[in-house]
Scaffold this motif. Structure first.
Motif, mmCIF file in Angstrom:
data_model
loop_
_atom_site.group_PDB
_atom_site.id
_atom_site.type_symbol
_atom_site.label_atom_id
_atom_site.label_comp_id
_atom_site.label_asym_id
_atom_site.label_seq_id
_atom_site.Cartn_x
_atom_site.Cartn_y
_atom_site.Cartn_z
ATOM 1 N N TYR A 258 0.849 -1.186 0.000
ATOM 2 C CA TYR A 258 0.000 0.000 0.000
ATOM 3 C C TYR A 258 0.887 1.239 0.000
ATOM 4 N N PRO A 259 0.579 2.193 -0.865
ATOM 5 C CA PRO A 259 1.487 3.324 -1.099
ATOM 6 C C PRO A 259 1.477 4.358 0.017
ATOM 7 N N GLU A 260 2.116 4.028 1.120
ATOM 8 C CA GLU A 260 2.246 5.003 2.199
ATOM 9 C C GLU A 260 3.270 6.072 1.830
ATOM 10 N N ILE A 261 4.137 5.729 0.884
ATOM 11 C CA ILE A 261 5.035 6.725 0.317
ATOM 12 C C ILE A 261 4.794 6.747 -1.186
ATOM 13 N N SER A 262 5.141 7.826 -1.812
ATOM 14 C CA SER A 262 4.890 7.968 -3.241
ATOM 15 C C SER A 262 5.937 7.215 -4.055
ATOM 16 N N ILE A 263 5.585 6.954 -5.313
ATOM 17 C CA ILE A 263 6.543 6.336 -6.224
ATOM 18 C C ILE A 263 7.750 7.245 -6.412
ATOM 19 N N ASP A 264 7.502 8.534 -6.419
ATOM 20 C CA ASP A 264 8.600 9.488 -6.567
ATOM 21 C C ASP A 264 9.589 9.355 -5.409
ATOM 22 N N ALA A 265 9.057 9.211 -4.187
ATOM 23 C CA ALA A 265 9.929 9.051 -3.017
ATOM 24 C C ALA A 265 10.686 7.731 -3.081
ATOM 25 N N LEU A 266 10.003 6.687 -3.549
ATOM 26 C CA LEU A 266 10.660 5.382 -3.689
ATOM 27 C C LEU A 266 11.803 5.469 -4.698
ATOM 28 N N ALA A 267 11.547 6.162 -5.809
ATOM 29 C CA ALA A 267 12.572 6.303 -6.844
ATOM 30 C C ALA A 267 13.774 7.079 -6.323
ATOM 31 N N ILE A 268 13.512 8.121 -5.548
ATOM 32 C CA ILE A 268 14.604 8.916 -4.981
ATOM 33 C C ILE A 268 15.428 8.076 -4.007
ATOM 34 N N HIS A 269 14.735 7.256 -3.211
ATOM 35 C CA HIS A 269 15.424 6.445 -2.195
ATOM 36 C C HIS A 269 16.343 5.404 -2.830
ATOM 37 N N HIS A 270 15.840 4.697 -3.849
ATOM 38 C CA HIS A 270 16.634 3.612 -4.446
ATOM 39 C C HIS A 270 17.530 4.099 -5.580
ATOM 40 N N ASP A 271 17.110 5.130 -6.242
ATOM 41 C CA ASP A 271 17.928 5.819 -7.237
ATOM 42 C C ASP A 271 18.517 4.835 -8.262
ATOM 43 N N SER A 272 19.746 5.051 -8.657
ATOM 44 C CA SER A 272 20.353 4.262 -9.737
ATOM 45 C C SER A 272 20.760 2.856 -9.301
ATOM 46 N N ARG A 273 20.578 2.515 -8.025
ATOM 47 C CA ARG A 273 20.922 1.165 -7.560
ATOM 48 C C ARG A 273 19.905 0.130 -8.018
ATOM 49 N N LEU A 274 18.703 0.570 -8.341
ATOM 50 C CA LEU A 274 17.618 -0.361 -8.669
ATOM 51 C C LEU A 274 17.747 -0.864 -10.107
ATOM 52 N N SER A 275 17.916 -2.186 -10.256
ATOM 53 C CA SER A 275 18.043 -2.774 -11.591
ATOM 54 C C SER A 275 16.865 -3.687 -11.939
ATOM 55 N N GLU A 276 16.202 -4.233 -10.916
ATOM 56 C CA GLU A 276 15.042 -5.102 -11.143
ATOM 57 C C GLU A 276 13.930 -4.707 -10.172
ATOM 58 N N PHE A 277 12.745 -4.464 -10.709
ATOM 59 C CA PHE A 277 11.627 -3.998 -9.892
ATOM 60 C C PHE A 277 10.384 -4.806 -10.240
ATOM 61 N N LYS A 278 9.849 -5.520 -9.239
ATOM 62 C CA LYS A 278 8.605 -6.269 -9.408
ATOM 63 C C LYS A 278 7.535 -5.617 -8.543
ATOM 64 N N TRP A 279 6.549 -5.039 -9.214
ATOM 65 C CA TRP A 279 5.481 -4.324 -8.524
ATOM 66 C C TRP A 279 4.210 -5.144 -8.695
ATOM 67 N N LEU A 280 3.888 -5.983 -7.704
ATOM 68 C CA LEU A 280 2.839 -6.987 -7.838
ATOM 69 C C LEU A 280 1.616 -6.651 -6.993
ATOM 70 N N ASN A 281 0.441 -7.027 -7.503
ATOM 71 C CA ASN A 281 -0.809 -6.932 -6.737
ATOM 72 C C ASN A 281 -1.006 -5.562 -6.108
ATOM 73 N N TYR A 282 -0.766 -4.541 -6.889
ATOM 74 C CA TYR A 282 -0.876 -3.177 -6.374
ATOM 75 C C TYR A 282 -2.341 -2.824 -6.144
#
Length: 223
Positions: A9-33
């Protein structure tokens, strides 16, 4: 870095998630949203920050191939290193297609189902009498369009994503498409015979680019 969000459940925004993980994220599975639909802005936020993202599993709500849906595919293409995409194409409704009530903003829940034929509940699904918990013509018509996934559409989605790839970027190598939540109309029942038709239409497809250097333009499409 790999990240899987399942039933998140999006208690934080996708924008905040992107900022937090930044360029380290290479694989992202976003399931049952379970929250709001994924938007173009969400994908742009990932593209701006997660520049190393190569493998992405996500849910996209089908909207009869309209501009909103097409723009989501195009935005996926703007992610420079994204090479493998697995969209779960969501076709369910979060509301009753026969509900004429207004939402909190004063809009009709089923504004797209606006003519007399669309609002009719077919006699073969009525049983003993009219029942507002049955799906109307318009809802079933929309579901038929959204569930229709064939080889031509699978190739078209692949081409749409690829066409938006920046000039200096990695090409799309694989696209795995499947329809999810077939025959779900919020709290509304779906006739069994109609559900059979929907499952026949929504076959999964996998598009794969040829790995040979002299055949990179060839795309293999398989069920």
């Amino acid at each position: 870095m790999s990240l899987t969000l399942d039933g998140w459940y999006p208690e934080i925004s996708i924008d905040a998630l992107a900022i937090h993980h930044d360029s380290r994220l290479s694989e992202f599975k976003w399931l049952n949203y379970p929250g709001e639909d994924l938007t173009k802005n969400d994908l742009e936020a990932l593209g701006d920050r997660c520049i190393s993202l190569r493998d992405f599993t996500l849910t996209i709500r089908r909207s009869q191939g309209d501009l909103t849906e097409a723009n989501l595919y195009k935005t996926l293409g703007s992610l420079p290193r994204l090479q493998s995409i697995s969209p779960n194409l969501q076709v369910s409704k979060r509301y009753s297609p026969t509900d004429n009530d207004e939402d909190d903003n004063g809009n009709l829940f089923n504004a797209l189902i606006d003519d007399e034929f669309d609002r009719i509940i077919p006699s073969e699904v009525l049983g003993d009498g009219p029942d507002s918990s049955e799906a109307c013509n318009g809802a079933m018509h929309e579901q038929l369009i959204n569930c229709a996934l064939d080889k031509i559409l699978a190739k078209s989605i692949f081409d749409t994503i690829s066409s938006e790839k920046p000039q200096v970027s990695l090409p799309l190598e694989e696209l795995a498409l499947k329809i999810t939540n077939v025959g779900h109309f919020g709290m509304v029942d779906c006739p069994a015979h109609f559900l059979y038709v929907l499952f026949h239409l929504c076959r999964p497809w996998r598009d794969t680019r040829n790995i040979r250097d002299d055949c990179r333009h060839e795309i293999r499409i398989e069920e």
